[in-house]
Write a protein that holds these residues in place. Structure first.
Motif, short mmCIF file in Angstrom:
data_model
loop_
_atom_site.label_atom_id
_atom_site.label_comp_id
_atom_site.label_asym_id
_atom_site.label_seq_id
_atom_site.Cartn_x
_atom_site.Cartn_y
_atom_site.Cartn_z
N SER A 80 0.90 -1.26 -0.09
CA SER A 80 -0.10 0.20 0.06
C SER A 80 0.86 1.34 0.05
N ILE A 81 1.81 1.39 0.70
CA ILE A 81 2.81 2.35 0.56
C ILE A 81 3.81 2.47 -0.54
N GLU A 82 4.12 1.42 -1.09
CA GLU A 82 4.94 1.62 -2.41
C GLU A 82 4.77 2.44 -3.26
N PRO A 83 3.27 2.63 -3.66
CA PRO A 83 3.07 3.85 -4.86
C PRO A 83 3.63 5.23 -4.26
N MET A 84 3.65 5.38 -3.02
CA MET A 84 4.09 6.74 -2.65
C MET A 84 5.53 7.21 -2.77
N ILE A 85 6.48 5.88 -3.00
CA ILE A 85 7.79 5.84 -2.94
C ILE A 85 8.20 6.50 -4.21
N GLY A 86 9.06 7.52 -4.42
CA GLY A 86 9.45 8.24 -5.54
C GLY A 86 8.60 9.47 -6.00
N LYS A 87 7.66 9.75 -5.05
CA LYS A 87 6.73 11.03 -5.15
C LYS A 87 7.62 12.28 -4.67
N LEU A 88 7.46 13.14 -5.11
CA LEU A 88 8.04 14.62 -4.74
C LEU A 88 7.46 15.17 -3.50
N CYS A 89 8.06 15.71 -2.69
CA CYS A 89 7.33 16.41 -1.58
C CYS A 89 6.86 17.70 -1.95
N CYS A 90 5.30 17.80 -1.90
CA CYS A 90 4.86 19.18 -2.53
C CYS A 90 4.53 20.17 -1.42
N ASN A 91 4.49 19.49 -0.08
CA ASN A 91 4.08 20.51 0.89
C ASN A 91 4.56 20.12 2.31
N LYS A 92 4.85 21.11 3.02
CA LYS A 92 5.40 20.69 4.47
C LYS A 92 4.73 21.89 5.50
N ARG A 93 4.28 21.43 6.45
CA ARG A 93 3.45 22.59 7.33
C ARG A 93 3.61 21.71 8.97
N VAL A 94 3.70 22.61 9.76
CA VAL A 94 3.66 22.34 11.05
C VAL A 94 2.54 23.08 11.49
N TRP A 95 1.32 22.20 12.02
CA TRP A 95 0.15 22.77 12.69
C TRP A 95 0.06 22.83 14.17
N THR A 96 -1.12 23.23 14.73
CA THR A 96 -1.36 23.43 16.12
C THR A 96 -0.67 22.19 16.91
N PHE B 205 13.35 18.78 0.53
CA PHE B 205 13.09 17.48 0.78
C PHE B 205 13.10 16.64 -0.29
N GLY B 206 12.91 17.05 -1.63
CA GLY B 206 13.04 16.04 -3.02
C GLY B 206 11.98 14.92 -2.87
N ARG B 207 12.56 13.72 -3.20
CA ARG B 207 11.39 12.68 -3.45
C ARG B 207 11.60 11.68 -2.23
N ILE B 208 10.55 11.16 -1.75
CA ILE B 208 10.59 10.12 -1.05
C ILE B 208 11.13 8.73 -1.39
N ILE B 209 12.21 8.26 -0.66
CA ILE B 209 12.58 7.10 -1.38
C ILE B 209 12.56 5.92 -0.05
N SER B 210 12.10 6.20 0.96
CA SER B 210 12.20 5.03 2.08
C SER B 210 11.04 5.33 3.28
N LEU B 211 10.40 4.36 3.87
CA LEU B 211 9.87 4.50 4.85
C LEU B 211 9.92 3.31 5.79
N GLU B 212 10.67 3.27 6.99
CA GLU B 212 11.12 2.38 7.70
C GLU B 212 10.69 2.51 9.06
N GLN B 213 10.34 1.34 9.72
CA GLN B 213 10.09 1.23 10.79
C GLN B 213 11.44 1.21 11.76
N LEU B 214 11.74 2.10 12.76
CA LEU B 214 13.41 2.00 13.23
C LEU B 214 13.22 1.03 14.65
#
Length: 168
Positions: A8-24, A90-99
């Motif tokens: 389910s996460i695989e299609p997100m890999i390689g996508k460019l970061c388009c927004n960054k926001r810190v909220w409340t 940030f560029g493109r997301i290349i990994s998401l791992e549980q540390l």
């Protein structure tokens, strides 16, 4: 992370970061892929096609072995943290791992890393990944990854026992 979550996460890999926001409460949102314009009166005119958010986890952004900024930074307003993030490529997301059983790292092709750090006792969702087609992937410390539908109500967990901690 099981195969279903990875797929389910695989299609997100390689996508460019388009927004960054810190909220409340210094919660962090990162958007990826296409900009999806929502037409609502919000700070940003769009969401990312994919969004990684945390509401209650601590987080930090790392580059070249140094912390660029994090949720514990002393600022007068969350917009100060957003301004720092907006300057970082940030560029493109290349990994998401549980540390660990509590922590997750997102890696980018620019060398940027974002760590989401479980620092709360309760089992609220630590990280939510909002995917296309009304799917959400949640990470909860202690219970791991879960895929849910984001356009259907979720059953409420009935807690019949109240656990009381004793400290010496």
């Amino acid at each position: 992370m099981d195969r279903k979550v990875k797929a389910s996460i695989e299609p997100m890999i390689g996508k460019l970061c388009c927004n960054k926001r810190v909220w409340t409460f210094k919660s962090l949102a990162l958007g990826f892929g296409k900009k999806i314009y929502h037409g609502k009166k919000l700070v940003d005119d769009f969401y990312g096609e994919w969004e990684i958010r945390t509401y209650c986890y601590a987080w930090r952004v790392i580059k070249d072995g140094r912390i660029v900024c994090g949720s514990s930074d002393a600022v007068d307003h969350v917009n100060e943290l957003t301004a720092i993030l907006k300057r970082v490529k940030f560029g493109r997301i290349i990994s998401l791992e549980q540390l660990t059983g509590f922590d997750v790292r997102v890696g980018f092709d620019t060398g940027i890393m974002v760590d989401f750090l479980g620092t709360v006792r309760d089992e609220d969702e630590g990280i939510s990944i909002f995917c296309p087609e009304h799917k959400t992937i949640e990470f909860r410390a202690g219970s791991g990854w879960k895929i849910i539908s984001s356009n259907k109500p979720q059953p409420k967990k009935l807690n019949l026992e109240h656990e009381q901690a004793t400290y010496s």
